[in-house]
Design a protein around this motif. Structure first.
Motif, short mmCIF file in Angstrom:
data_model
loop_
_atom_site.label_atom_id
_atom_site.label_comp_id
_atom_site.label_asym_id
_atom_site.label_seq_id
_atom_site.Cartn_x
_atom_site.Cartn_y
_atom_site.Cartn_z
N TYR A 64 39.33 36.44 46.31
CA TYR A 64 38.44 35.44 45.78
C TYR A 64 38.36 35.56 44.26
CZ TYR A 64 35.35 31.80 47.34
OH TYR A 64 34.81 30.58 47.62
N ASP A 65 38.35 36.80 43.82
CA ASP A 65 38.27 37.07 42.39
C ASP A 65 39.69 37.15 41.83
OD1 ASP A 65 36.01 38.43 40.42
OD2 ASP A 65 38.09 39.06 39.99
N ASN A 66 39.89 36.64 40.59
CA ASN A 66 41.24 36.66 40.02
C ASN A 66 41.80 38.07 39.85
OD1 ASN A 66 41.57 33.97 39.98
ND2 ASN A 66 41.21 33.70 37.77
N ALA A 67 40.93 39.03 39.55
CA ALA A 67 41.41 40.41 39.38
C ALA A 67 42.02 40.92 40.68
CB ALA A 67 40.25 41.31 38.94
N VAL A 68 41.46 40.47 41.82
CA VAL A 68 42.00 40.89 43.12
C VAL A 68 43.35 40.24 43.37
CG1 VAL A 68 41.57 40.86 45.62
CG2 VAL A 68 39.68 41.29 44.04
N LYS A 69 43.53 39.01 42.85
CA LYS A 69 44.84 38.37 43.00
C LYS A 69 45.91 39.22 42.33
CE LYS A 69 43.17 33.55 43.39
NZ LYS A 69 41.75 33.59 43.04
N THR A 70 45.55 39.82 41.21
CA THR A 70 46.51 40.68 40.51
C THR A 70 46.63 42.06 41.17
OG1 THR A 70 46.02 39.56 38.44
CG2 THR A 70 47.05 41.72 38.26
N SER A 71 45.47 42.73 41.41
CA SER A 71 45.55 44.11 41.89
C SER A 71 46.04 44.21 43.33
CB SER A 71 44.19 44.81 41.74
OG SER A 71 43.26 44.21 42.62
N ALA A 72 45.57 43.32 44.20
CA ALA A 72 45.92 43.47 45.62
C ALA A 72 47.15 42.65 46.01
CB ALA A 72 44.73 43.08 46.51
N GLY A 130 49.47 41.34 43.48
CA GLY A 130 50.53 41.40 42.48
C GLY A 130 50.80 40.10 41.75
N VAL A 131 49.83 39.19 41.70
CA VAL A 131 50.03 37.96 40.92
C VAL A 131 50.01 38.35 39.44
CG1 VAL A 131 49.16 35.66 40.38
CG2 VAL A 131 48.88 36.59 42.69
N PRO A 132 51.08 38.07 38.67
CA PRO A 132 51.10 38.47 37.26
C PRO A 132 49.94 37.87 36.48
CG PRO A 132 53.27 37.74 37.98
CD PRO A 132 52.33 37.39 39.07
N GLU A 133 49.32 38.69 35.64
CA GLU A 133 48.20 38.19 34.84
C GLU A 133 48.61 36.99 34.01
OE1 GLU A 133 46.16 41.14 32.51
OE2 GLU A 133 45.77 42.32 34.33
N GLU A 134 49.86 36.99 33.56
CA GLU A 134 50.31 35.89 32.71
C GLU A 134 50.34 34.56 33.47
OE1 GLU A 134 53.95 36.55 30.46
OE2 GLU A 134 53.95 34.37 30.16
N VAL A 135 50.73 34.62 34.75
CA VAL A 135 50.73 33.40 35.56
C VAL A 135 49.31 32.86 35.68
CG1 VAL A 135 51.07 32.52 37.90
CG2 VAL A 135 52.84 33.93 36.84
N LEU A 136 48.36 33.76 35.94
CA LEU A 136 46.97 33.33 36.05
C LEU A 136 46.48 32.73 34.73
CD1 LEU A 136 45.50 36.29 38.14
CD2 LEU A 136 45.65 33.90 38.87
N ARG A 137 46.90 33.34 33.61
CA ARG A 137 46.43 32.90 32.31
C ARG A 137 47.06 31.56 31.92
NH1 ARG A 137 47.49 37.41 29.77
NH2 ARG A 137 49.44 36.55 28.94
N THR A 138 48.37 31.42 32.15
CA THR A 138 49.05 30.20 31.67
C THR A 138 48.98 29.05 32.67
OG1 THR A 138 51.15 31.03 32.53
CG2 THR A 138 50.65 31.50 30.22
N GLY A 172 53.21 38.22 47.57
CA GLY A 172 52.52 39.51 47.46
C GLY A 172 52.02 40.02 48.80
N VAL A 173 51.36 39.16 49.56
CA VAL A 173 50.79 39.62 50.83
C VAL A 173 51.90 39.89 51.85
CG1 VAL A 173 50.38 37.48 52.16
CG2 VAL A 173 48.74 39.35 52.27
N CYS A 174 52.99 39.12 51.75
CA CYS A 174 54.13 39.29 52.65
C CYS A 174 54.70 40.70 52.48
CB CYS A 174 55.19 38.25 52.31
SG CYS A 174 56.36 37.96 53.62
N GLN A 175 54.83 41.11 51.22
CA GLN A 175 55.36 42.44 50.94
C GLN A 175 54.36 43.55 51.27
OE1 GLN A 175 56.65 42.18 46.84
NE2 GLN A 175 58.12 40.60 47.41
N SER A 176 53.11 43.38 50.84
CA SER A 176 52.20 44.50 51.00
C SER A 176 51.79 44.70 52.46
CB SER A 176 50.99 44.36 50.09
OG SER A 176 50.19 43.29 50.50
N LEU A 177 51.69 43.62 53.24
CA LEU A 177 51.31 43.80 54.65
C LEU A 177 52.52 43.77 55.57
CD1 LEU A 177 47.91 41.96 55.19
CD2 LEU A 177 48.40 44.04 53.96
#
Lengths: 405, 405
Positions: A297-305, A307-315, A330-335
Motif C-alpha cells: 500500500y505504501d510506496n516504500a513497500v513497493k520498493t523494499s518488498a 523491488g520496484v525501482p525508486e526511479e520508476v516510482l519517482r518518474t 517482483g512478487v513472482c520472483q520473491s514468492l
C-alpha cells in the motif's frame, strides 16, 4: 386464476431485522417454473392474519408458497392458521412424526415432547420431507389452489424446494436452465447484445441479474433443443465478458484451472488492498495453488518488498504501467509463483488528478511466456466498487490468459 | 388503527431479481420511530393492484410507506394509482417541477418533456424534495392515514427518508438512538447479558441485529435521560465484545485511532488470506497508516518473506503460537510498521486434525511495547465464516490494545 402468491411470516421481518431473501428466492423459482409471482405478502407471527390471507388466496392463485412458523414454539402458528383457512382439524401425522424423530436421532439430540407439535398437521396434508431440519414441510390443495408450507430458515427452505420441486409445481417438470456469468460490462449493454438472440429464440426465457461487478444471464426453456442453440448464440453475442457457463465464480474457476495445470499464483496488490488474495483463498482447496500475496500500500513497500525501482516510482508514479509490471515481476520472483497478478490504482474518493482521475487502475499479469498489462478507468462509482471492479478485472484478465483467449 | 403498511412496487421484485431491501430499511425505521410495521406487500408495476391496496389501507393504517414507480416511463404508475385511491386528479405541481428542472440543471443533462411527467402529482400532495435523484417524493393524508410515496432506488429512498423523517412520522419527533456494535459473542449471549438492563429501563426499546461476525444493539427512547443511563448500564453489561458506540466499523475505528496517533500498521496473513488488509484499505484515508501486508499462504513464503524459522514450522507447525508471533515480528520489520497483526489457522473444511481441528486460529499483534498472542476455536461454522470471524477477532484484539483495554 392468478399465478403464485408468496407469503413470508415472521415478526423479525416486520421489524426490518432482515430483508426477505426467501421471498426473492421463491419468486425467482416461480418465474423459472412458469408460475410467475403475482404478489408477495409479509406478515408477523399472527394466526388470524395468515388465516385471512390464505382464505382469500384459495381459488384465486394457482400456487401459494408460505414460509415460516413451522417450529415447535408458541409463536409458530402456521399449522393452526392453515387448519382454520382450509376448514380441517389438526392431527398427528405419522410420516411427519417419523421424520422428526429420525432427524433428532441423526443429530444425537434428545427430543422433547414439545417437538412432536411439529408433526401435528392439518388433515389432508401431503408431507414434504425436510432434509435440513426438524420441521416437516407440507402441501394442501383446495379449489384449484395448491398451498405449500415451508420452513423459515433459508437453508431448510431451499433444501425442501430442491428436493420436491417437481411435486410442488403444477406443471410437474420445470424448464432446463443455463446460467451465463459475465463481468466487465453493465446489464444494459449485455441486454442490448442479447436482443437479437432473444428475438431469434422466443421460446427461451432470458433473465438478467446484476450483482456488482457481475451480471448473470439465465436462459430457460422447457425444450432443451432451442435452449442449447440459444446458449451457443448467447455465448458468441456476449463476447469476452463471459467467464462461466457452469455457475462457477471467477475465483473458483481460476483455482480450478490452476490446480488442474499444477500452476501456482501470487498477487501484488496496491489499490485492491488484498481483495484478490481474499477472493482466491475463500475457495476451498486454494492452498494447492495460492503461494501468497504482498499488499504494497505504501510506496516504500513497493520498493523494499517487491523491488520496484525508486526511479520508476519517482518518474512514472505508483499508478503506472511500469510500476504495476515491476510489482508483478517482483512478487513472482520473491514468492516463487508461476503466475503473478498486480494492481495499482486510485480507489478514491481522494488522490485523483486531471490525468489520473480516481478510478484509474493498472493491472499486470506475469506468466511463463511474458507479461500482460491493461489500464482501466472505473469512473462514476464509489471506493468500494472501484476496489471490487479492479479485483474482478484482474481475475478476468488472468482467466483469459489461462484459456488463451 | 394499525401501525404502518409498507408497499414495495416493481416487476423486478416479483421476478425475484432482488430481495426487497427497501422494505426492511423502512420497517426498521418505522420500528425505531414507534410506528411498527403491521404488514408488508410487494406488487408489480400494476396501477389497479396499487390503487386497491391503497384504498383498503386508508383509514386502517396510521402510516403507509410506498416505494417505486415514480419515474418518467410508462411502467411508472404510482401517481395514477394514488389519484384513483384518493379520488383526486393529477395536476402539474409547480414545486415538483422546479425540483425536477433544478436536478437536470445540476447534472448538466438535457431534460426531455417526458421527465416533466414526474411533476404531475395528485391534488393535495405535499412534495418531499429528493436530494439524490429526479423523482420528487410526496405525501398524502386522508381519514387519519398518512401515505408517503418514495422513489425506488435505495440511495434515493434513504436520502428522502433522512431529510424528511420528522415530517413523515406522525409523532413529529422520533426517539433518540444509540447503536452499540459488538463482535466475538452471539446474539443470544448478548441478549442474556442485556436482560437486567432491559428490565431496569422499560421505557427504552432495545433491538438486536446480527450480521456475522457482528451484532448491533440499538437502544431508543423518546426521553434522552433514561436513554443515557441505559447506555451506560448496557456498556458495562455487554463487556469486552463492545467495540463501537458511534456506528463506526472495526476497521474504521482502527484507521481512525491509528491516524490520530500517527501509527502505521501491517498484516501477515495466512488463514485470513488478505481479508484484514482488504477491510482496512476499504476505509477512505487508509493510506495514511496502512503500510501493506504479506499473505503467506504457503509455508515457504512464511520463511522467505516473513523470516519464520524453518525449524519453528517443522517442530511447532504453521498453526501455532510460535509461528504466528514470528510472522507478526517478520512483517513488522520488513514493512517497517509500528503495529503488525498476524493470523494462522485452519479455515476448513479440510486440513484439520484431532488436536488442531478446523476453526483453530492463532492471532498475534506486535506493538511498540511487546507482543500479544491469542488462540481461538471457531467451530461449527463454515470456511467463509471462520475467515470472517478471524479477521474480526484480529481487529478487535488490536483495537483493545490501542485502547489499553
Amino acid at each position: 386464476m392468478m399465478g403464485s402468491l408468496i407469503i413470508s411470516t415472521g415478526d423479525e421481518l416486520l421489524r426490518g431485522a432482515l430483508a426477505d431473501t426467501n421471498g426473492a428466492f421463491l419468486a425467482a423459482l416461480c418465474d423459472d417454473m412458469g408460475v410467475p409471482c403475482a404478489r408477495m405478502a409479509i406478515i408477523g407471527d399472527d394466526e388470524s392474519a395468515l388465516a385471512d390471507l390464505l382464505s382469500d388466496a384459495i381459488g384465486r392463485y394457482v400456487l401459494v408458497l408460505c414460509s415460516g412458523g413451522l417450529g415447535p414454539t408458541t409463536d409458530d402458528v402456521t399449522t393452526r392458521a392453515v387448519s382454520r383457512a382450509f376448514g380441517v382439524p389438526l392431527e398427528r401425522n405419522p410420516l411427519a412424526r417419523a421424520q422428526v424423530e429420525e432427524r433428532f436421532r441423526q443429530r444425537g439430540r434428545a427430543m422433547s415432547p414439545i417437538n412432536l407439535k411439529q408433526a401435528d398437521l392439518p388433515v389432508g396434508a401431503v408431507v414434504l420431507e425436510n432434509p435440513a431440519g426438524t420441521a416437516p414441510a407440507f402441501m394442501m390443495t383446495a379449489s384449484g389452489t395448491r398451498a405449500v408450507f415451508l420452513p423459515g430458515p433459508p437453508v431448510e427452505l431451499q433444501a425442501v424446494m430442491d428436493r420436491h420441486v417437481s411435486a410442488i409445481f403444477p406443471s410437474g417438470v420445470g424448464p432446463s436452465r443455463v446460467v451465463l456469468r459475465c463481468t466487465g460490462e453493465g446489464e444494459s449493454i449485455l441486454q442490448e447484445r442479447m436482443m437479437p438472440v432473444e428475438t431469434a429464440f422466443p421460446g427461451v426465457r432470458v433473465s438478467y441479474r446484476a450483482s456488482f461487478p457481475e451480471v448473470s444471464i439465465t436462459l430457460s426453456s422447457a425444450d432443451p433443443v432451442p435452449l442449447w442453440q440459444c446458449r451457443e448464440k448467447a455465448i458468441s453475442a456476449i463476447g469476452e465478458s463471459l467467464f462461466s457457463t457452469d455457475g462457477c465464480s471467477l475465483a473458483e474457476r481460476m483455482i480450478g484451472l490452476l490446480t488442474e495445470r499444477r500452476l501456482t499464483v501470487a498477487t501484488a496488490e496496491s489499490c485492491t488492498g488484498g481483495l484478490i488474495s481474499h477472493l482466491l483463498t475463500l475457495v476451498p482447496g486454494a492452498s494447492a495453488c495460492v503461494r501468497g500475496a504482498v499488499v504494497a500500500y505504501d510506496n516504500a513497500v513497493k520498493t523494499s518488498a517487491l523491488g520496484v525501482p525508486e526511479e520508476v516510482l519517482r518518474t512514472k508514479g505508483a499508478v503506472s504501467e511500469e510500476t504495476v509490471c515491476a510489482m508483478a515481476q517482483g512478487v513472482c520472483q520473491s514468492l516463487l509463483a508461476d503466475i503473478a497478478i498486480a494492481t495499482s490504482g486510485i480507489a478514491g474518493p481522494t488522490g485523483g488528478s486531471a490525468d489520473k482521475p480516481a478510478g484509474t487502475v493498472h493491472i499486470a499479469v506475469v506468466h511463463p511466456l511474458g507479461i500482460l498489462h491493461r489500464k482501466f478507468l472505473f469512473n462514476g462509482i464509489n471506493r468500494t466498487r472501484v476496489i471490487a471492479a479492479s479485483a474482478a478485472a484482474a481475475l478476468k484478465m488472468t482467466l483469459d490468459l489461462l484459456e488463451n483467449r
